[in-house]
Design a protein around this motif. Structure first.
Motif, PDB file in Angstrom:
ATOM      1  N   THR A  51     -10.703  13.115   3.182  1.00 39.23           N
ATOM      2  CA  THR A  51      -9.917  13.247   4.399  1.00 39.23           C
ATOM      3  C   THR A  51      -8.758  14.208   4.157  1.00 39.23           C
ATOM      4  N   THR A  52      -8.561  15.118   5.079  1.00 39.58           N
ATOM      5  CA  THR A  52      -7.488  16.101   4.950  1.00 39.58           C
ATOM      6  C   THR A  52      -6.296  15.697   5.800  1.00 39.58           C
ATOM      7  N   PHE A  53      -5.122  15.623   5.162  1.00 40.47           N
ATOM      8  CA  PHE A  53      -3.895  15.299   5.865  1.00 40.47           C
ATOM      9  C   PHE A  53      -2.930  16.480   5.800  1.00 40.47           C
ATOM     10  N   THR A  54      -2.136  16.634   6.851  1.00 40.02           N
ATOM     11  CA  THR A  54      -1.084  17.635   6.810  1.00 40.02           C
ATOM     12  C   THR A  54       0.023  17.126   5.889  1.00 40.02           C
ATOM     13  N   PRO A  55       0.918  17.996   5.402  1.00 37.40           N
ATOM     14  CA  PRO A  55       2.004  17.530   4.528  1.00 37.40           C
ATOM     15  C   PRO A  55       2.839  16.424   5.155  1.00 37.40           C
ATOM     16  N   SER A  56       3.118  16.530   6.449  1.00 34.80           N
ATOM     17  CA  SER A  56       3.959  15.504   7.077  1.00 34.80           C
ATOM     18  C   SER A  56       3.203  14.188   7.246  1.00 34.80           C
ATOM     19  N   GLN A  57       1.904  14.258   7.507  1.00 36.61           N
ATOM     20  CA  GLN A  57       1.114  13.021   7.588  1.00 36.61           C
ATOM     21  C   GLN A  57       1.081  12.322   6.235  1.00 36.61           C
ATOM     22  N   ARG A  58       0.975  13.098   5.192  1.00 40.81           N
ATOM     23  CA  ARG A  58       0.989  12.516   3.849  1.00 40.81           C
ATOM     24  C   ARG A  58       2.332  11.858   3.550  1.00 40.81           C
ATOM     25  N   LEU A  59       3.427  12.502   3.977  1.00 37.87           N
ATOM     26  CA  LEU A  59       4.750  11.904   3.783  1.00 37.87           C
ATOM     27  C   LEU A  59       4.858  10.574   4.520  1.00 37.87           C
ATOM     28  N   LEU A  60       4.275  10.491   5.701  1.00 36.29           N
ATOM     29  CA  LEU A  60       4.302   9.234   6.455  1.00 36.29           C
ATOM     30  C   LEU A  60       3.628   8.123   5.658  1.00 36.29           C
ATOM     31  N   ILE A  61       2.472   8.426   5.087  1.00 33.22           N
ATOM     32  CA  ILE A  61       1.752   7.422   4.295  1.00 33.22           C
ATOM     33  C   ILE A  61       2.594   6.996   3.093  1.00 33.22           C
ATOM     34  N   ILE A  62       3.224   7.957   2.420  1.00 32.71           N
ATOM     35  CA  ILE A  62       4.057   7.631   1.257  1.00 32.71           C
ATOM     36  C   ILE A  62       5.222   6.745   1.665  1.00 32.71           C
ATOM     37  N   ALA A  63       5.844   7.052   2.807  1.00 27.64           N
ATOM     38  CA  ALA A  63       6.992   6.265   3.267  1.00 27.64           C
ATOM     39  C   ALA A  63       6.602   4.816   3.536  1.00 27.64           C
ATOM     40  N   LEU A  64       5.420   4.592   4.128  1.00 30.71           N
ATOM     41  CA  LEU A  64       4.970   3.226   4.394  1.00 30.71           C
ATOM     42  C   LEU A  64       4.614   2.489   3.108  1.00 30.71           C
ATOM     43  N   CYS A  65       4.115   3.235   2.124  1.00 28.99           N
ATOM     44  CA  CYS A  65       3.703   2.625   0.855  1.00 28.99           C
ATOM     45  C   CYS A  65       4.852   2.521  -0.151  1.00 28.99           C
ATOM     46  N   GLU A  66       6.021   3.072   0.161  1.00 29.60           N
ATOM     47  CA  GLU A  66       7.102   3.178  -0.828  1.00 29.60           C
ATOM     48  C   GLU A  66       7.435   1.861  -1.530  1.00 29.60           C
ATOM     49  N   PRO A  67       7.606   0.718  -0.822  1.00 26.44           N
ATOM     50  CA  PRO A  67       7.930  -0.516  -1.550  1.00 26.44           C
ATOM     51  C   PRO A  67       6.892  -0.882  -2.598  1.00 26.44           C
ATOM     52  N   MET A  68       5.601  -0.726  -2.295  1.00 31.31           N
ATOM     53  CA  MET A  68       4.572  -1.065  -3.267  1.00 31.31           C
ATOM     54  C   MET A  68       4.480  -0.017  -4.370  1.00 31.31           C
ATOM     55  N   LEU A  69       4.743   1.237  -4.036  1.00 33.65           N
ATOM     56  CA  LEU A  69       4.716   2.276  -5.064  1.00 33.65           C
ATOM     57  C   LEU A  69       5.847   2.087  -6.065  1.00 33.65           C
ATOM     58  N   ARG A  70       6.979   1.570  -5.594  1.00 34.97           N
ATOM     59  CA  ARG A  70       8.135   1.345  -6.476  1.00 34.97           C
ATOM     60  C   ARG A  70       8.039   0.017  -7.220  1.00 34.97           C
ATOM     61  N   ILE A 105      -3.190   2.396  -1.094  1.00 34.79           N
ATOM     62  CA  ILE A 105      -2.894   1.973  -2.463  1.00 34.79           C
ATOM     63  C   ILE A 105      -4.182   1.748  -3.245  1.00 34.79           C
ATOM     64  N   MET A 106      -5.139   1.040  -2.636  1.00 36.38           N
ATOM     65  CA  MET A 106      -6.357   0.702  -3.353  1.00 36.38           C
ATOM     66  C   MET A 106      -7.189   1.931  -3.680  1.00 36.38           C
ATOM     67  N   SER A 107      -7.226   2.891  -2.773  1.00 33.27           N
ATOM     68  CA  SER A 107      -8.044   4.085  -2.978  1.00 33.27           C
ATOM     69  C   SER A 107      -7.296   5.160  -3.766  1.00 33.27           C
ATOM     70  N   ARG A 108      -6.038   4.867  -4.130  1.00 37.39           N
ATOM     71  CA  ARG A 108      -5.201   5.814  -4.875  1.00 37.39           C
ATOM     72  C   ARG A 108      -4.969   7.107  -4.103  1.00 37.39           C
ATOM     73  N   LEU A 109      -4.926   6.987  -2.781  1.00 41.04           N
ATOM     74  CA  LEU A 109      -4.552   8.135  -1.972  1.00 41.04           C
ATOM     75  C   LEU A 109      -3.125   8.563  -2.302  1.00 41.04           C
ATOM     76  N   VAL A 110      -2.288   7.573  -2.599  1.00 43.15           N
ATOM     77  CA  VAL A 110      -0.917   7.846  -3.044  1.00 43.15           C
ATOM     78  C   VAL A 110      -0.675   7.097  -4.346  1.00 43.15           C
ATOM     79  N   THR A 111       0.219   7.625  -5.171  1.00 41.30           N
ATOM     80  CA  THR A 111       0.556   7.024  -6.464  1.00 41.30           C
ATOM     81  C   THR A 111       2.072   6.979  -6.607  1.00 41.30           C
ATOM     82  N   PRO A 112       2.595   6.219  -7.567  1.00 38.57           N
ATOM     83  CA  PRO A 112       4.060   6.133  -7.730  1.00 38.57           C
ATOM     84  C   PRO A 112       4.755   7.472  -7.888  1.00 38.57           C
ATOM     85  N   THR A 113       4.094   8.462  -8.447  1.00 43.10           N
ATOM     86  CA  THR A 113       4.746   9.763  -8.618  1.00 43.10           C
ATOM     87  C   THR A 113       5.009  10.450  -7.281  1.00 43.10           C
ATOM     88  N   ASP A 114       4.305  10.035  -6.231  1.00 49.87           N
ATOM     89  CA  ASP A 114       4.482  10.663  -4.922  1.00 49.87           C
ATOM     90  C   ASP A 114       5.797  10.295  -4.255  1.00 49.87           C
TER      91      ASP A 114
END
Length: 248
Positions: free
Chosen positions: A141-160, A225-234
């Motif tokens: 799946t292709t996301f724009t940079p801002s869409q990816r940032l949205l996903i990271i923002a929602l996942c931030e508590p679990m990523l941290r 999180i499960m599919s590793r679309l985002v990781t803590p480094t993001d």
């Protein structure tokens, strides 16, 4: 086969109330089970089952739509167990976290000895959950940079904080403020992200034609999180500033 008189037991701790699972029987957890968690209608009648097979204790997610998070107390091991998934339980105490509707629950799982201690990277059983099966699709799946940032923002508590952050998924207003976006922009982008994943076959992000699922943010975070679309480094990308492109 275990000798039921000598095989170690398994203890389930819920809000300080302890239940002992014994070899030779199956212990269930859910809305109408051996351990009744809550009468929450979003909770499956039976979500989890614990039983001792082939010399070790196993946990099975027998629900249809709830993904369960599993982590050691020190956070060194974390995993997600989707519907129909099964995993052996290591010797160290585990924290099991899951959400049903607006509520999040946590269990303590304490194996009192084990005949085998599988390595953390071998704990999950063969891919049986929908999330695991769709990992390659999500990766395409292709996301724009801002869409990816949205996903990271929602996942931030679990990523941290790992599974400790599972109950702290930001509200839309909080995530929008974290990104510096108007709430209307955030909601439009969330719609677009969910639409993309829904078209790629990711379940639980829509509640029917033209109707977005009530818990789509929780479902999106679980899947990412499960599919590793985002990781803590993001997470560092959130502090680097938003991209110029924010239209899609």
């Amino acid at each position: 086969m275990d000798d039921d008189t000598t095989a170690p037991t398994l203890t389930i701790d819920f809000c300080g109330e302890r239940h002992v699972c014994t070899p030779g029987s199956t212990f269930s957890v859910g809305r109408d089970a051996d351990l009744c968690i809550d009468d929450n209608r979003y909770l499956h009648r039976r979500l989890l089952e614990f039983e001792r097979v082939s010399g070790m204790w196993w946990m099975t997610n027998c629900g249809q739509s709830i993904t369960v998070g599993v982590a050691t107390a020190d956070g060194t091991y974390q995993a997600m167990l989707g519907p129909a998934g099964r995993m052996p339980l290591v010797s160290s105490p585990l924290s099991v976290v899951f959400s049903a509707g607006p509520f999040t629950y946590e269990l303590g799982v304490i194996p009192e000895g084990s005949s085998a201690n599988p390595a953390p990277d071998a704990v999950l059983s063969a891919p049986t959950s929908t999330d695991t099966a769709l990992s390659s699709t999500l990766g395409a799946t292709t996301f724009t940079p801002s869409q990816r940032l949205l996903i990271i923002a929602l996942c931030e508590p679990m990523l941290r904080d790992g599974m400790a952050g599972a109950s702290r998924i930001p509200s839309s207003a909080e995530a929008a403020a974290r990104l510096g976006w108007p709430i209307t922009t955030f909601n439009r982008k969330l719609d677009n992200v969910c639409d993309k994943l829904d078209r790629d076959g990711v379940p639980g992000l829509r509640g029917g034609v033209g109707k977005l699922a009530r818990n789509r943010k929780s479902r999106l975070v679980e899947h990412a999180i499960m599919s590793r679309l985002v990781t803590p480094t993001d997470v560092a990308l959130l502090d680097a500033g938003q991209p110029r492109e924010i239209a899609p």
